[in-house]
Design a protein around this motif. Structure first.
Motif, short mmCIF file in Angstrom:
data_model
loop_
_atom_site.label_atom_id
_atom_site.label_comp_id
_atom_site.label_asym_id
_atom_site.label_seq_id
_atom_site.Cartn_x
_atom_site.Cartn_y
_atom_site.Cartn_z
N ARG A 135 0.81 -1.20 0.00
CA ARG A 135 0.00 0.00 0.00
C ARG A 135 0.85 1.27 0.00
NH1 ARG A 135 -4.43 -0.58 4.39
NH2 ARG A 135 -4.79 -2.65 3.56
N SER A 139 -16.16 4.61 -16.99
CA SER A 139 -16.27 3.65 -15.89
C SER A 139 -15.12 3.78 -14.90
CB SER A 139 -16.34 2.22 -16.42
OG SER A 139 -15.07 1.77 -16.79
N ASP A 160 -15.70 7.35 -10.17
CA ASP A 160 -16.88 7.09 -9.34
C ASP A 160 -17.93 8.15 -9.63
OD1 ASP A 160 -18.74 6.79 -7.33
OD2 ASP A 160 -17.26 6.19 -5.84
N ARG A 181 -20.45 9.12 -8.19
CA ARG A 181 -21.01 9.84 -7.06
C ARG A 181 -20.02 10.77 -6.39
NH1 ARG A 181 -25.87 7.86 -5.29
NH2 ARG A 181 -26.55 6.13 -6.56
N ARG A 191 -21.08 -18.30 -1.72
CA ARG A 191 -21.91 -19.50 -1.78
C ARG A 191 -22.60 -19.76 -0.44
NH1 ARG A 191 -18.66 -23.99 -5.24
NH2 ARG A 191 -17.74 -22.50 -6.67
N LYS A 233 -15.96 -2.49 -11.85
CA LYS A 233 -15.74 -1.16 -12.44
C LYS A 233 -14.29 -0.73 -12.20
CE LYS A 233 -19.64 -0.06 -14.16
NZ LYS A 233 -20.85 0.61 -14.06
N GLU A 234 -13.82 0.04 -13.15
CA GLU A 234 -12.42 0.43 -13.05
C GLU A 234 -12.14 1.37 -11.88
OE1 GLU A 234 -11.76 1.71 -17.00
OE2 GLU A 234 -10.91 -0.20 -17.60
N GLU A 271 -11.01 -0.61 -8.97
CA GLU A 271 -9.61 -1.01 -9.07
C GLU A 271 -8.70 0.19 -8.87
OE1 GLU A 271 -8.22 -4.07 -12.07
OE2 GLU A 271 -7.04 -2.35 -12.62
N LYS A 295 -8.05 0.81 -5.34
CA LYS A 295 -7.02 -0.08 -4.79
C LYS A 295 -5.64 0.38 -5.23
CE LYS A 295 -9.78 -3.92 -5.48
NZ LYS A 295 -9.86 -5.22 -6.11
N SER A 322 -7.50 0.51 1.37
CA SER A 322 -7.76 -0.87 1.78
C SER A 322 -9.08 -1.33 1.18
CB SER A 322 -7.82 -0.95 3.30
OG SER A 322 -8.94 -0.23 3.76
N PHE A 379 -12.20 0.06 2.99
CA PHE A 379 -12.46 1.46 2.64
C PHE A 379 -13.05 1.56 1.24
CE2 PHE A 379 -11.24 5.47 0.71
CZ PHE A 379 -11.62 6.39 1.69
N ARG A 432 -16.52 3.28 0.48
CA ARG A 432 -16.48 4.55 -0.23
C ARG A 432 -17.03 4.46 -1.65
NH1 ARG A 432 -13.12 9.21 0.48
NH2 ARG A 432 -13.87 10.74 -1.01
N HIS A 433 -16.69 3.38 -2.34
CA HIS A 433 -17.02 3.34 -3.77
C HIS A 433 -18.11 2.35 -4.14
CE1 HIS A 433 -13.78 6.01 -4.84
NE2 HIS A 433 -12.97 5.29 -4.10
N PRO A 441 -22.16 3.07 -1.80
CA PRO A 441 -22.99 4.21 -2.24
C PRO A 441 -23.74 3.94 -3.55
CG PRO A 441 -20.88 5.00 -1.48
CD PRO A 441 -20.79 3.51 -1.48
N GLN A 442 -23.20 3.06 -4.40
CA GLN A 442 -23.87 2.79 -5.67
C GLN A 442 -25.15 1.97 -5.45
OE1 GLN A 442 -22.28 4.43 -7.88
NE2 GLN A 442 -20.40 4.65 -6.72
N ILE A 495 -27.45 2.72 -3.32
CA ILE A 495 -28.52 3.55 -2.76
C ILE A 495 -29.77 3.55 -3.63
CG2 ILE A 495 -29.18 5.94 -2.25
CD1 ILE A 495 -26.48 6.33 -1.01
#
Lengths: 599, 281
Positions: free
Chosen positions: A365, A380, A383, A385, B113, B171-172, B175, B178, B183, B186, B190-191, B194-195, B197
C-alpha cells in the motif's frame, strides 16, 4: 442512357432535427453529398459530427423524436424522404444494405446464422427456399467463411468478431443492394482483422458494382479504402473531394486541424540520450500471469490461460515504453501485474530496487502512491457519485500532506492537467470524455508517482482530443519526470510518444527495441504484419499528407535461428529473444542443435 | 412534443408533482402518528356498548366499531404503531441485508456460496410464514414483529445488494481505488456501497408498504401487536365481518394504509432521483 452518369445517391440539403421550439437540436444541418455508382465514399468526422445520423436518415431509421426537417435523399431517381412506410421497407435491405459497428450485438445470439440470413429475403418472395439456400451458401463462400454449410447451422457465439462481421457483410450483400452503408464496420475489431474484413469488403463491392458509404472516425482508414472523402463537423459537411486532394491540400481549417491531430512521429523528441540507462525504475524478470478457468466438474483438468507468459523488460526513469499488441495479447494484464492489481504466478517485478511481487498487501500500500494507472474508459473509471476534487484528492488521503496542502495540491494538479478551478465541484457525468480523461490523469499524478501505466488511455477519445491529451501527457512527463508504460493498440500513438516499443503476442514479447528500430526496421513476422495492417498517413515535404501503403519483409534471421513462424500456434514453444542490436530484441526459433552449440 | 428528446423536461414535468404529493401524503401520516400519540378525541381503548357500530356523525367523525370504540381515535393511535413497526422492520431488513449482500458480492467464492445458501433457505419460506414462525417463538410483542418482518424481508435486500455489488466490483474506479493504496474495506464503503442507494431506496419503500400489510396480517392471526392496541391491519381484519352493515370500519383504516403506501412509494422515487447525481438537477 445518362442514367449511368447521374449519382446513385444524392443527398440534397438534408437537415435532421430533434425536438421542437427552443429545445430543438439539429445533428445534421443542410448536408449535401452524392455518391456515384461503384464508388466508395468515406464520411469522416468525430463523435457528434452527425455522420451516423446521415446514414440513419437515408434508411429512414432515425431514433424516435428525430425527423427529417428539410431536404431530400434521392436514390436513383426516387426521393426516399417521401416514401410511405411500406415502400421504404422495400428499399431497406434490398436496395440499401447496412453493416454496423458491433458485430457482437447486430446478430441475434439465440438464432442460427442461416435463420437470420434468410430474413434478408423477406422483401423478395420470388426465390424458392432451395434457391435462397444456394444464394446464402454462395455469398458465405464469397466472404471466405471456411465451411458455409456448417456456418448456416451455427450460432453467432461460435464465431470471432471478424467472422461475424463477414457474416454481416454477406447478409447485407445477399440481395445485391446498389448501396452499402458501413457504419464504423471495423472499429471494434483488431487491426489485423480490420484489414482482413475491409479488404474483403472492398474486393466484393468492386466485383458486384455496389456503391459504399464508409462511415468512420479514422481518416487513415478512409484514405486507404475510399475514392472520395467527405469531412463532417458539427452536423455540416466541411469539405468533400478526392482522397488524395484532401490529404495533400486540405482547403478548410477543420480538415487541416484533423490532419494535424493524427498521431505522427515527433522527430524533435530525442529523449533517449537524457535517460539514465543504468538505473531502471522498474525491472520485470520472466513474469508469468495465469488465470485458471473454473473447472466444470471437480475431476476434470482445469483450463489455464497464460495471459502473460514469461515477459522481461525494464523501464527507465523518465522514458515512455509502449506496449503494443492486439486484444488478448496480455498487454493489459501485464500493466495490472506491475501494479499487483492481479496476482503474478511466477517471475519478479522490481520497483526501484525492491522486489515487490512477494510483498504483502499492507506493505504494498505504501508503494501504491508511487505507481499509478490511467484507464481506457473515462466513463467507468471515475466514481459517478464523487466530485472531481474528491476524486483527485482520494490518493492524497494516505499521504503525509495536511488538509490545506492537500487542497492546494488538488488545485495545482487540476491546473496541471488543464482543467479550470470551476470543474472541481462538478460530477464526472457533467464532463466531456476528454475532460474526464484529464481527471483520471489528475488522480494518477496527484501523488507524483514514479511510474504511470496508461492502459489505452487515449483510445476512446476523438482524434483532436486525443492529440491534446497526448501532448498533456508529454508535458507532464517533462515537468515531473514520470516513466510511462504506454499500453496501446494504436501504432500511430506509439509513433508519437514512445521511446521504446515492446510488441506482444499471446502473452509473449515477440520484438522489442527503440522506437525507430521496431517501427522502421521490424524483424519479427508478426510486427511486420501489424505495421502493414495499420492504415497510416505520411507527412509529405510540402506539409500535406498522403496515404502510405507500407510493405515490410522481415530480414533474414541471424545465423542459427529461424523465423518464429509458429508464433501463431498457442501451444508452440516460445521463441528465444535474440539481440540483433544492443537494444533491439527479436523472438526467433532456434534451429535445432546447431543453434544451441553456437549460443 | 419536446418530451422525447429532452430527459430534463420529463423530469420537471412529471417527477416534481409526484415528489410533492409523496411528501404531502407522508407528512399527513407522520403528523397523524405524532398527534395520535399525544391526543385523540376519545380514548381509543374505551368500550361503549351504548354506541356500537354508529355511522360517522359529529360526535364520532369516523363512526364507532362493534365495541363502540371511536374509529377516528383508533386510526390515529394505530398510525404511530404502524409507522414505527414498519420503519424499524425496514431498518432491520436493510442493515442486515446490506451487510450480508455486500460481503457476499464483494468477497465472492465460498463466502458468496455460503451466504447464498443461507439466503436461499430464508427465501424458501414465504415471508409471512417466516414471520409467523419467529413470532410464535418470540410471542406477540411489537419488537417481535419488527424482528420477524425485518428478517423476513432481509433476503430480498441482500439479493439486490449482492447483484449491484457484483457489477460495481468490476468497475475500473474500484480497481483505481485499490491502486491508490486504499484498503479493501475502505474501497467497499467509499465506492461500492454508495452505488447501492438507488436500488435500496426502491426496495426499502416496497418493504415499508409490505410491512404495513404483513403487520396487519399478523395482527389478524393474533400474532401481531396484541389487542386491544389498535393497528390499521388489525382494524381492517376486525371490520371484515361488518363490511355490509358498517363499511366505514374498513374504509377509514383502508384509506390510511393507502395514503401511507402511496406517500412512501412516491417519496422513495423522489429520494432515489435525489441521491443519484446523474439525475439530480
Amino acid at each position: 442512357m445518362s442514367n449511368q452518369d447521374k449519382p446513385l445517391l444524392d443527398v440534397r440539403d438534408l437537415t435532421v432535427a430533434f425536438g421542437a421550439g427552443e429545445s430543438e437540436s439539429q445533428p445534421v444541418r443542410s448536408v449535401s453529398l452524392s455518391l456515384g455508382r461503384s464508388e466508395v465514399l468515406g464520411v469522416v468526422g468525430e463523435s457528434g459530427s452527425g455522420k451516423t445520423m446521415i446514414s440513419k436518415s437515408i434508411m429512414r431509421l432515425l431514433p424516435s423524436g428525430g425527423r427529417i426537417a428539410s431536404g431530400s435523399v434521392w436514390l436513383d431517381g426516387t426521393d426516399l424522404t417521401t416514401l410511405d412506410a411500406e415502400s421504404i421497407r422495400r428499399v431497406r435491405g434490398a436496395r440499401i444494405g447496412m453493416i454496423f459497428q458491433e458485430p457482437m450485438m447486430s446478430l441475434n445470439p439465440a438464432m442460427r446464422i442461416g435463420e437470420q440470413m434468410v430474413e434478408a429475403f423477406v422483401a423478395d418472395r420470388r426465390l424458392t427456399p432451395a434457391q435462397r439456400q444456394t444464394a446464402m451458401l454462395e455469398m458465405l463462400e464469397r466472404v471466405r467463411m471456411p465451411d458455409p454449410d456448417a456456418c448456416l447451422r451455427a450460432y453467432p457465439h461460435e464465431f470471432s468478431g471478424g467472422m461475424r462481421q463477414r457474416i454481416m457483410l454477406a447478409t447485407a450483400l445477399l440481395m445485391r443492394p446498389e448501396l452499402l452503408i458501413a457504419d464504423e464496420p471495423t472499429t471494434a475489431l483488431d487491426v489485423l482483422i480490420q484489414k482482413d474484413v475491409l479488404d474483403l469488403m472492398i474486393e466484393l463491392v468492386r466485383d458486384l458494382g455496389t456503391s459504399v458509404m464508409l462511415i468512420s472516425h479514422d481518416l487513415g482508414l478512409v484514405a486507404r479504402y475510399a475514392d472520395r472523402v467527405c469531412v463532417m463537423c458539427d452536423g455540416k459537411v466541411v469539405e468533400t473531394g478526392d482522397v488524395a486532394t484532401i490529404l495533400s491540400s486540405p482547403s478548410e481549417q477543420y480538415t487541416k486541424e484533423l490532419l494535424q491531430s493524427l498521431p505522427a512521429r515527433d522527430r524533435g523528441r530525442q529523449s533517449t540520450d537524457e535517460i539514465d540507462t543504468n538505473k531502471p525504475v522498474m525491472k520485470v524478470i520472466d513474469l508469468h500471469v495465469e488465470f485458471g478457468r473454473r473447472r466444470l466438474l471437480p475431476w476434470l483438468k482445469s483450463r489455464i490461460v497464460r495471459a502473460v507468459d514469461g515477459v522481461d523488460f525494464s523501464l527507465r526513469r523518465g522514458e515512455t515504453l509502449a506496449v503494443v499488441g492486439e486484444s488478448g495479447s496480455g498487454k493489459t494484464t501485464l500493466g495490472r501485474a506491475l501494479l499487483r492489481l492481479v496476482e503474478t504466478t511466477a517471475g519478479s517485478v522490481e520497483f526501484d530496487g525492491d522486489e515487490i511481487s512477494s510483498r504483502s498487501a499492507r506493505q504494498l500500500r505504501n508503494l501504491r502512491s508511487r505507481m499509478q494507472i490511467v484507464y481506457q474508459d473515462p466513463f467507468s473509471s471515475l466514481d459517478p457519485r464523487m466530485r472531481v476534487e474528491q476524486i483527485v484528492a482520494e490518493g492524497l488521503r494516505l499521504s503525509s500532506l495536511t488538509g490545506a496542502d492537500r487542497a492546494n495540491r488538488v488545485r495545482e494538479t487540476l491546473h496541471d492537467v488543464g482543467l479550470s478551478p470551476e470543474m472541481a465541484r462538478r460530477y464526472p457525468h457533467e464532463l466531456s470524455g476528454g475532460q474526464r480523461q484529464r481527471v483520471s490523469i489528475a488522480r494518477a499524478i496527484a501523488m507524483r508517482p514514479d511510474v504511470i501505466v496508461t492502459d489505452e488511455a487515449v483510445s476512446a477519445l476523438d482524434v483532436t482530443v486525443q492529440a491534446r491529451v497526448l501532448t498533456l501527457l508529454q508535458t507532464l512527463q517533462e515537468r515531473y519526470g514520470f516513466s510511462y508504460l504506454f499500453i496501446t493498440h494504436d501504432i500511430g500513438v506509439v509513433d508519437q510518444v514512445a521511446d521504446r516499443v515492446l510488441v506482444m503476442y499471446r502473452g509473449r514479447v515477440v520484438e522489442s527495441g527503440n522506437k525507430a528500430e521496431v517501427l522502421d526496421t521490424p524483424r519479427h513476422p508478426y510486427t511486420c504484419r501489424l505495421l502493414e495492417a495499420v492504415p497510416r498517413l505520411e507527412k509529405t515535404t510540402d506539409g500535406g499528407f498522403r496515404h502510405s501503403n507500407m510493405r515490410f519483409d522481415p530480414p533474414p534471421p541471424p545465423d542459427g535461428y529461424l523465423h518464429d513462424e509458429n508464433f501463431l500456434d498457442i501451444n508452440a514453444n516460445a521463441g528465444v529473444l535474440v539481440h540483433v542490436t544492443e537494444t533491439h530484441q527479436v523472438a526467433y526459433t532456434e534451429a535445432g542443435e546447431r543453434a544451441a552449440s553456437l549460443g | 412534443m419536446t418530451v422525447v428528446s429532452n430527459p430534463a423536461a420529463v423530469y420537471t414535468t412529471t417527477a416534481m408533482p409526484n415528489r410533492r404529493l409523496g411528501e404531502f401524503l407522508l407528512a399527513i401520516i407522520l403528523i397523524t402518528a405524532l398527534a395520535g400519540s399525544l391526543y385523540t378525541p376519545h380514548d381509543p381503548l374505551a368500550l361503549d356498548y351504548e354506541s356500537r357500530l354508529l355511522p360517522p356523525s359529529s360526535a364520532h367523525l369516523m363512526g364507532t366499531d362493534q365495541f363502540g370504540r371511536d374509529v377516528l381515535s383508533r386510526t390515529m393511535a394505530a398510525a404511530g404503531t404502524s409507522v414505527i413497526v414498519s420503519f424499524f422492520s425496514v431498518l432491520v431488513a436493510v442493515s442486515f441485508g446490506l451487510l450480508l449482500g455486500s460481503i457476499a458480492g464483494y468477497a465472492g467464492g465460498w463466502t458468496d456460496r455460503l451466504v447464498g445458501l443461507f439466503l436461499d433457505a430464508f427465501m424458501a419460506f414465504p415471508g409471512i410464514l417466516l414471520a409467523l414462525g419467529i413470532m410464535t417463538i418470540i410471542g406477540p410483542h411489537m419488537y417481535g414483529i419488527v424482528l420477524a418482518l425485518g428478517f423476513a424481508y432481509m433476503p430480498n435486500v441482500a439479493r439486490i445488494v449482492r447483484s449491484t455489488v457484483l457489477s460495481i466490483r468490476e468497475k475500473e474506479y474500484v480497481e483505481a481505488s485499490k491502486a491508490l493504496g486504499n484498503s479493501e474495506a475502505f474501497t467497499v464503503v467509499r465506492h461500492v456501497i454508495p452505488q447501492c442507494i438507488s436500488p435500496l431506496t426502491v426496495i426499502a419503500t416496497a418493504i415499508f408498504g409490505g410491512a404495513v400489510l404483513s403487520e396487519s396480517a399478523l395482527s389478524f392471526l393474533g400474532l401481531g401487536v396484541p389487542p386491544p392496541h389498535p393497528t390499521w391491519g388489525g382494524m381492517l381484519a376486525d371490520a371484515r365481518q361488518y363490511m355490509s352493515i358498517a363499511p366505514w370500519l374498513s374504509i377509514f383504516p383502508g384509506v390510511a394504509i393507502t395514503i401511507a403506501l402511496l406517500g412512501v412509494n412516491l417519496f422513495g422515487d423522489a429520494l432515489r432521483d435525489r441521491f443519484d447525481p446523474r439525475l439530480a438537477r
